[in-house]
Design an enzyme around this catalytic site. Structure first.
Site, PDB file in Angstrom:
ATOM      1  N   GLU A  34       5.906 -18.811 -26.422  1.00  0.00           N
ATOM      2  CA  GLU A  34       6.279 -19.108 -27.399  1.00  0.00           C
ATOM      3  C   GLU A  34       7.092 -20.618 -28.084  1.00  0.00           C
ATOM      4  OE1 GLU A  34       3.614 -18.599 -29.188  1.00  0.00           O
ATOM      5  OE2 GLU A  34       3.556 -17.063 -29.235  1.00  0.00           O
ATOM      6  N   THR A  36       7.371 -22.923 -26.180  1.00  0.00           N
ATOM      7  CA  THR A  36       7.393 -24.003 -25.584  1.00  0.00           C
ATOM      8  C   THR A  36       6.111 -25.422 -25.105  1.00  0.00           C
ATOM      9  OG1 THR A  36       5.904 -22.326 -24.240  1.00  0.00           O
ATOM     10  CG2 THR A  36       8.627 -22.153 -24.121  1.00  0.00           C
ATOM     11  N   SER A  68     -17.210 -22.885 -46.806  1.00  0.00           N
ATOM     12  CA  SER A  68     -16.342 -21.738 -45.829  1.00  0.00           C
ATOM     13  C   SER A  68     -16.789 -20.391 -46.604  1.00  0.00           C
ATOM     14  CB  SER A  68     -15.023 -22.184 -45.403  1.00  0.00           C
ATOM     15  OG  SER A  68     -13.993 -20.680 -45.935  1.00  0.00           O
ATOM     16  N   LEU A 123      -3.291 -15.807 -35.101  1.00  0.00           N
ATOM     17  CA  LEU A 123      -3.938 -15.599 -34.570  1.00  0.00           C
ATOM     18  C   LEU A 123      -5.204 -16.478 -33.928  1.00  0.00           C
ATOM     19  CD1 LEU A 123      -5.756 -12.502 -35.403  1.00  0.00           C
ATOM     20  CD2 LEU A 123      -3.792 -12.323 -34.097  1.00  0.00           C
ATOM     21  N   SER A 125      -6.930 -19.531 -36.942  1.00  0.00           N
ATOM     22  CA  SER A 125      -7.567 -19.484 -37.473  1.00  0.00           C
ATOM     23  C   SER A 125      -8.176 -20.877 -37.450  1.00  0.00           C
ATOM     24  CB  SER A 125      -7.701 -18.922 -39.163  1.00  0.00           C
ATOM     25  OG  SER A 125      -6.857 -18.779 -39.261  1.00  0.00           O
ATOM     26  N   ASP A 169      -3.657 -24.065 -28.498  1.00  0.00           N
ATOM     27  CA  ASP A 169      -4.612 -23.254 -29.159  1.00  0.00           C
ATOM     28  C   ASP A 169      -6.063 -24.224 -29.105  1.00  0.00           C
ATOM     29  OD1 ASP A 169      -2.088 -22.527 -29.936  1.00  0.00           O
ATOM     30  OD2 ASP A 169      -2.203 -22.814 -32.261  1.00  0.00           O
TER      31      ASP A 169
END
Ligand code: NG1
Length: 414
Positions: A34, A36, A68, A123, A125, A169
């Site tokens: 995390e 990094t 959306s 998470l 999104s 991500d």
């Protein structure tokens, strides 16, 4: 994943014809590593079985209309004049369009997005949106992009929004394989699939505090980017290493030596003072892709660097534990990561601490905050038979939601 037929139906209702293409981009859970990635040091995330589903049809007018189901107001953006959107999520769309400007310039698209991914932080999104939209539009316009290219363009699109994202991500969402974690290195770029052993399940749990990347969280995140750049510059100076460009802890040649020298760093320092001390251009530290950090602002340096260097070692230990099937050792690295994020990186919150502790007590091998922190989600690794207990304990600690996630494939056309 939302039932793709429901997304098709919603598209027909809004745009009046069936979509040409449907794509899915998962969210991700970082198992360890995390803060990094933007230091060029490794991470070990998984893609999960929840994410954003996209229905798309091409148009001929170079205008992209995106609806959306989660966010207010449609985006209607001309590909020739993207760039001044006021609605935050529209800026992600504009960033993606900018990154696709070389592809089928005259084409536009109608897009409908529905997602079962919580948007409260941790998470990913935002990256499900950027990777899914990039992949979907490129395929729609006749130029399906390979995974690495997709990840690179989506990360660049997100940097335009103002967060100095490291690229974890977008890479895992583009390249993940079901049943595997993805070990990602950045200096030089590389990745490998790490098979997850039997007997390992994952639960994620909300802290109950939103951590969207606007305002205060963006500022806190960028402060850590700058604090670790200052540390990298100072450590390189102490070790006599020449760093080119942006100073990254991962580029300070010998990480072992850096881990020893880290205790010699000042507790806090301003970028301007560091640049003066190392006779370096301050812009290398404070200039971010879409923001500028105050070079006179003192930020923590020693404790931030201590976390990042130790976290990189923990990624190696965690990967080795997975390969050996030693789930207790794997859990221990997660717990240590959380403690380091709380004490040294100062990005945990009492609610994240509480939910992580509750999941450990309920039988998890280990638990930690996941993503940038400051709220959002925590993840626990646990034996499959403890999943229900861990979920219950997490819900009791924060009011939920908490649910099991499975390591899944990355972005795909359905
Ligand atoms: P989250 O908070 O999940 O968006 C962010 C960054 C990652 C990484 C982590 C901290 C973005 C899109 N993602 O994740 O690149 O730096 O924080 O490890 O900004």
């Amino acid at each position: 994943m939302i039932d793709p037929d429901l997304v098709r139906d919603a598209f027909v209702e809004r745009f009046g014809g069936a979509p040409e293409l449907v794509a899915f981009a998962p969210g991700r859970v970082n198992l360890i590593g995390e803060h990094t990635d933007y230091n060029g040091l490794p991470v070990l995330p998984i893609a999960i079985d929840r994410g954003a589903t996209f229905a798309l049809t091409a148009t001929e007018d170079a205008v992209v209309t995106v609806v959306s189901k989660q966010f207010p107001r449609e985006a209607r953006i001309s590909r020739r004049a993207a760039g001044r959107e006021s609605e935050p999520w529209h800026r992600y769309v504009a960033g993606v369009l900018d990154e696709l400007r070389g592809i089928a310039g005259g084409k536009g698209a109608n897009v409908l997005i529905d997602s079962d991914l919580p948007t409260s932080g941790g998470l990913s999104s935002s990256s499900a949106l950027s990777v899914g939209l990039t992949a979907g539009l490129a395929a729609l316009w006749g130029d399906a992009l390979p995974g690495e290219d997709l990840a690179r363009r989506a990360a660049a699109a997100e940097r335009r929004v103002g967060v100095e994202t490291g690229g974890m991500d977008q890479t895992v969402i583009a390249l993940a394989e079901a049943g595997h974690a993805l070990r990602i290195d950045f200096l030089p770029p590389a990745h490998r699939q790490v098979a997850l052993p039997e007997g390992l399940a994952f639960v994620v749990a909300a802290s109950g505090e939103d951590a969207p990347k606007g305002g205060a969280v963006r500022e806190a995140y960028n402060e850590r980017v700058v604090g670790t750049r200052i540390a990298a510059l100072m450590l390189a100076d102490m070790l006599g290493v020449d760093l080119e460009g942006v100073p990254l802890l991962g580029a300070v040649a010998d990480i072992d030596a850096a881990s020893v020298m880290v205790e010699e760093l000042p507790a806090a320092m301003a970028a301007r003072a560091a640049a003066n001390a190392a006779e370096a251009n301050v812009e290398r530290i404070v200039s971010l892709s879409a923001a500028h950090f105050d070079s006179a602002k003192k930020v923590p340096v020693k404790s931030y660097a201590r976390h990042v260097l130790a976290e990189a070692e923990r990624v190696n230990a965690a990967e080795a534990a997975l390969v050996a099937g030693d789930l207790k050792a794997f859990g221990k690295t997660m717990n240590e990561s959380h403690d380091s994020l709380r004490q040294d990186y100062r990005c945990s919150t009492p609610a994240l601490d509480r939910v992580a502790a509750a999941m450990r007590k309920a039988g998890a091998f280990g638990a930690r905050l996941t993503g940038a922190g400051f709220g959002g989600y925590a993840v626990a690794a646990c034996p499959p038979e403890a999943v229900a207990r861990v979920i219950e304990a997490a819900q009791a600690a924060t009011g939920g939601p908490a649910f099991e996630v499975r390591a899944s494939d990355g972005v795909r056309l359905l």
